[in-house]
Write an enzyme that holds these catalytic residues in place. Structure first.
Site, PDB file in Angstrom:
ATOM      1  N   ARG A  28      -0.032   8.930   0.772  1.00 57.73           N
ATOM      2  CA  ARG A  28      -0.882   9.114   2.022  1.00 57.73           C
ATOM      3  C   ARG A  28      -0.183   8.212   3.253  1.00 57.73           C
ATOM      4  O   ARG A  28      -0.516   8.490   4.319  1.00 57.73           O
ATOM      5  CB  ARG A  28      -2.339   8.731   1.609  1.00 57.73           C
ATOM      6  CG  ARG A  28      -2.438   7.278   1.370  1.00 57.73           C
ATOM      7  CD  ARG A  28      -3.914   6.665   1.137  1.00 57.73           C
ATOM      8  NE  ARG A  28      -3.843   5.341   0.510  1.00 57.73           N
ATOM      9  CZ  ARG A  28      -3.616   5.330  -0.738  1.00 57.73           C
ATOM     10  NH1 ARG A  28      -3.635   6.414  -1.701  1.00 57.73           N
ATOM     11  NH2 ARG A  28      -3.780   3.964  -1.384  1.00 57.73           N
ATOM     12  N   ASN A  29       0.597   7.369   2.813  1.00 56.01           N
ATOM     13  CA  ASN A  29       1.296   6.341   3.563  1.00 56.01           C
ATOM     14  C   ASN A  29       2.684   6.707   3.954  1.00 56.01           C
ATOM     15  O   ASN A  29       3.509   5.814   4.364  1.00 56.01           O
ATOM     16  CB  ASN A  29       1.013   5.024   3.237  1.00 56.01           C
ATOM     17  CG  ASN A  29      -0.485   4.601   3.362  1.00 56.01           C
ATOM     18  OD1 ASN A  29      -1.248   5.074   4.072  1.00 56.01           O
ATOM     19  ND2 ASN A  29      -0.906   3.435   2.364  1.00 56.01           N
ATOM     20  N   ASP A  31       2.232   2.907   7.575  1.00 53.92           N
ATOM     21  CA  ASP A  31       1.081   2.084   7.378  1.00 53.92           C
ATOM     22  C   ASP A  31       1.505   0.749   7.110  1.00 53.92           C
ATOM     23  O   ASP A  31       1.157   0.448   5.692  1.00 53.92           O
ATOM     24  CB  ASP A  31       0.140   2.747   6.367  1.00 53.92           C
ATOM     25  CG  ASP A  31      -0.737   3.338   7.024  1.00 53.92           C
ATOM     26  OD1 ASP A  31      -1.913   2.788   7.351  1.00 53.92           O
ATOM     27  OD2 ASP A  31      -0.695   4.531   7.692  1.00 53.92           O
ATOM     28  N   ASP A  36       0.754  -1.160   0.151  1.00 53.87           N
ATOM     29  CA  ASP A  36       0.227  -0.012  -0.044  1.00 53.87           C
ATOM     30  C   ASP A  36       0.916   1.299  -0.040  1.00 53.87           C
ATOM     31  O   ASP A  36       0.666   2.220   0.950  1.00 53.87           O
ATOM     32  CB  ASP A  36      -0.916  -0.050   1.419  1.00 53.87           C
ATOM     33  CG  ASP A  36      -2.088   0.899   1.327  1.00 53.87           C
ATOM     34  OD1 ASP A  36      -2.175   1.440  -0.062  1.00 53.87           O
ATOM     35  OD2 ASP A  36      -2.968   1.100   1.947  1.00 53.87           O
TER      36      ASP A  36
END
Ligand code: ADE
Length: 315
Positions: A180-181, A194, A176
């Site tokens: 955003r991570n 994350d 992922d």
């Protein structure tokens, strides 16, 4: 045999090393929130023998979380125990007893790379698309935008490549990787974060996903989309998307493309165009990350070298 009384028999010696007393944690504002989990800023008193407190981030589940999410938080806990790299988020401790599970990680003052990139946009600049201005609660609204240079953007690529190179060396597939991570700490140091979806791949270097969860379609390699095959080389594809996010200062990838149409487009050879303000050299790196055959994509080691060289050329 010498654990503190409050550690019941379910705490292994390994976990006792990480256990942090809940009472020494003063929870503060929410930093980020997902469907089932949230991250809260906190003060951790006497962490690692410190006299005062340390600012930390505490990851926890919401009440609505199920066993699956509980398991994901534990697997993140277990993975984070073993990672140690300046460009990967560091675990500081955990509260696993007498209440909800808390993971304590280092606090990154600038929040997610995605919000940081979007905040760095100048309102007056024609390059800015107002639609992508972050909502106020995501980042610190009092701070003026931090203007980023091309060098900063290249350094972001370099740092993420180095963190991912490390993760691939310890045989972790992230699954992922997205802006955003990634978190931004002081001094613009990036930390890959994350790990809820991350799986280790000690034996096979391919992880086959068992069941369907929420899938970040626009960051996924074709083989992950159609066969749920996740490898370090599919992480490389996602890295290419992150580069695109970086150079567009946080635009959503494949603008206007409905997620359900993406797979056929990719299969037909469609790839995102070179963004404005993106050098041919940097675009060529993205395109290599988006090769259909995973083996044709560069390794993270190669990518770290490429960014190292691009940064040197600019000094
Ligand atoms: N948001 C999510 N995790 C964070 C962290 N570790 N530091 C700052 N903001 C965050």
């Amino acid at each position: 045999p010498y654990y503190k009384e409050s550690y019941n028999s379910s705490v292994s010696p390994e976990d006792a090393k990480w256990e942090f007393e809940r009472e020494h944690l003063q929870l503060d504002t929410t930093l980020g929130e997902g469907e089932f989990g949230k991250v809260v800023k906190a003060k951790a008193y006497n962490l690692d023998g410190k006299q005062n407190y340390t600012e930390v981030a505490v990851k926890m589940l919401k009440n609505c979380a199920s066993g699956v999410e509980q398991q994901a938080l534990w697997s993140e806990f277990n993975l984070l125990k073993d990672v140690q790299h300046p460009n990967v988020i560091r675990l500081l401790g955990a509260c696993t007893q007498n209440g909800p599970t808390y993971l304590i990680v280092e606090y990154c003052e600038h929040g997610s790379l995605l919000s940081y990139l979007r905040n760095s946009r100048l309102e007056e600049n024609g390059y800015v698309n107002q639609r992508y201005k972050p909502s106020k609660h995501i980042s610190n609204p009092k701070e003026p935008p931090e203007l980023l240079t091309i060098r900063d953007l290249l350094s972001f690529g370099w740092q993420i490549a180095k963190g991912m190179k490390y993760l691939s060396e310890i045989k972790l597939v992230h699954r992922d990787l997205a802006a955003r991570n990634v978190l931004v700490g002081s001094g613009k140091v990036l930390k890959i974060s994350d790990f809820g979806l991350t799986r280790d791949v000690y034996e096979a270097d391919t992880y086959l996903k068992q069941s369907k969860g929420r899938i970040p379609v626009k960051w996924l390699a074709p083989e992950s989309l159609y066969a749920q095959i996740y490898t370090t080389q599919s992480d490389v594809w996602s890295f290419g998307i992150v580069l695109w996010e970086v150079v567009t200062l946080g635009a959503p990838p494949y603008p206007g493309v409905p997620p359900e149409r993406l797979y056929n487009l990719l299969l037909a050879g469609y790839r995102m165009d070179r963004p404005e303000n993106c050098s041919d050299e940097l675009y060529a790196v993205m395109q290599k990350c988006w090769k259909t055959d995973p083996q044709d994509r560069p390794t993270f080691s190669k990518l770290a070298d490429i960014f190292d060289r691009m940064l040197q050329q600019r000094t």
